[in-house]
Design an enzyme around this catalytic site. Structure first.
Site, PDB file in Angstrom:
ATOM      1  N   ARG A  40     -15.359  -1.317 -25.464  1.00 22.72           N
ATOM      2  CA  ARG A  40     -15.969  -1.461 -24.141  1.00 22.72           C
ATOM      3  C   ARG A  40     -15.347  -0.500 -23.127  1.00 22.72           C
ATOM      4  NH1 ARG A  40     -15.819  -8.058 -24.118  1.00 22.72           N
ATOM      5  NH2 ARG A  40     -17.833  -8.400 -25.146  1.00 22.72           N
ATOM      6  N   ASP A  72       0.801  -1.225   0.000  1.00 25.81           N
ATOM      7  CA  ASP A  72       0.000   0.000   0.000  1.00 25.81           C
ATOM      8  C   ASP A  72       0.834   1.275   0.000  1.00 25.81           C
ATOM      9  OD1 ASP A  72      -2.552  -1.197  -0.023  1.00 25.81           O
ATOM     10  OD2 ASP A  72      -2.402  -1.609   2.119  1.00 25.81           O
TER      11      ASP A  72
END
Length: 304
Positions: free
Chosen positions: A147, A112
């Site tokens: 998409r 993180d």
């Protein structure tokens, strides 16, 4: 983490120190789950993800009794200093070990990148590159089939992974805990892109913002665009380390041993402006590592 373990062992041996590995983290420390480590035992591990010593949470270690028991087991095994690799919880444990007479040095290991006092943590660069590889593959499908893709990445309280992967991967929108982006703005950006001829888009969502599936559903309902969702999950936590991570871990692990040999404890090894620093563990706890505003602003500018 294996690169750091390897560096701890080999630097320790070079300084005349006998190195012992603790398997399964603080749980293993309480259980006395120790293994002698030498130069050969850490050969051929630098390229492996995870940790050969394994890790585990320990509720017992969170108690004063468990902490004293851990120190007693270490002393009985002849251990008089420890290198602790991990994040906030691991660092809190390292402080308690030092207070109880067992000097400990912390090495920041978390994908993180949210530990205050260091520019980078071990595992962050590898996790970001894992996301980037996925982004590039998903773009192939998005381009071929016109998409919109939503990619959910890890980051419950920190958006470092999402931001770095999104910037490097050219995401149209990046949703972060530090700067939540309203779904209305995400949709508006998608529509502006379609108006200028864009046929595919990629949205990065840090898990702390919300579910990627919820974001994908909102986009479909508000635009009617063909929208697909991918959740990378724990794939971000594994894999061979990047060169940057292997080098960082090696430098930090070696420096941690040097600090212990100098008779110091209660510190952590960080990297600031490419230089290693040593600071008190207590100075980094309960402090939030902020993402620079310039990076947050850049992400918005490049998404136009």
């Amino acid at each position: 983490m294996n690169a750091a373990v390897r560096a701890v062992v080999r630097r320790g041996v070079s300084l005349g120190v006998q190195v012992v590995g603790v398997r399964h983290g603080y749980a293993g420390l309480i259980a006395g789950d120790f293994i002698d480590l030498d130069i050969s035992s850490v050969g051929d591990i630098i390229h492996r993800g995870g940790t050969v010593l394994q890790t585990a949470r320990s509720d017992r270690f969170m108690t004063p009794e468990g902490q004293r028991e851990a120190v007693e087991k270490a002393r009985a095994a002849g251990i008089d200093g420890m290198v602790v690799i991990g994040g906030d919880g691991s660092f809190r444990g390292a402080i308690r070990l030092t207070e109880l007479g067992l000097p400990a040095i912390g090495v920041p290991g978390t994908i993180d990148n949210d530990i205050y006092g260091t520019d980078r943590t071990i595992g962050f660069d590898t996790a970001v590159n894992t996301c980037l590889e996925a982004i590039r593959k998903i773009r192939d499908t998005a381009t071929s089939h016109d998409r919109t893709f939503v990619l959910e990445v890890m980051g419950r309280h920190s958006g470092w992974i999402a931001l770095a992967a999104g910037l490097a991967g050219g995401a149209e929108s990046i949703l972060l805990p530090e700067r939540p982006l309203p779904i209305e703005e995400v949709v508006a950006r998608l529509k502006r892109g379609v108006e200028r001829g864009k046929r595919h888009s990629l949205i990065i969502v840090a898990e702390g913002v919300g579910s990627g599936f919820d974001v994908g559903r909102e986009i479909r309902e508000r635009t009617g665009y063909d929208t697909r969702v991918t959740v990378l999950g724990h794939i971000q936590r594994g894999g061979a380390p990047t060169a940057a991570d292997a080098m960082l871990a090696s430098r930090m692990g070696a420096r941690a041993v040097e600090l212990l040999v100098e008779g110091r404890g209660g510190l952590f090894v960080g990297e600031v402006d490419n230089e290693l620093v040593a600071a008190p563990l207590a100075s980094v706890l309960d402090r939030r590592k902020e993402i620079p505003e310039e990076l947050l602003d850049l992400a918005e500018v490049l998404a136009i």
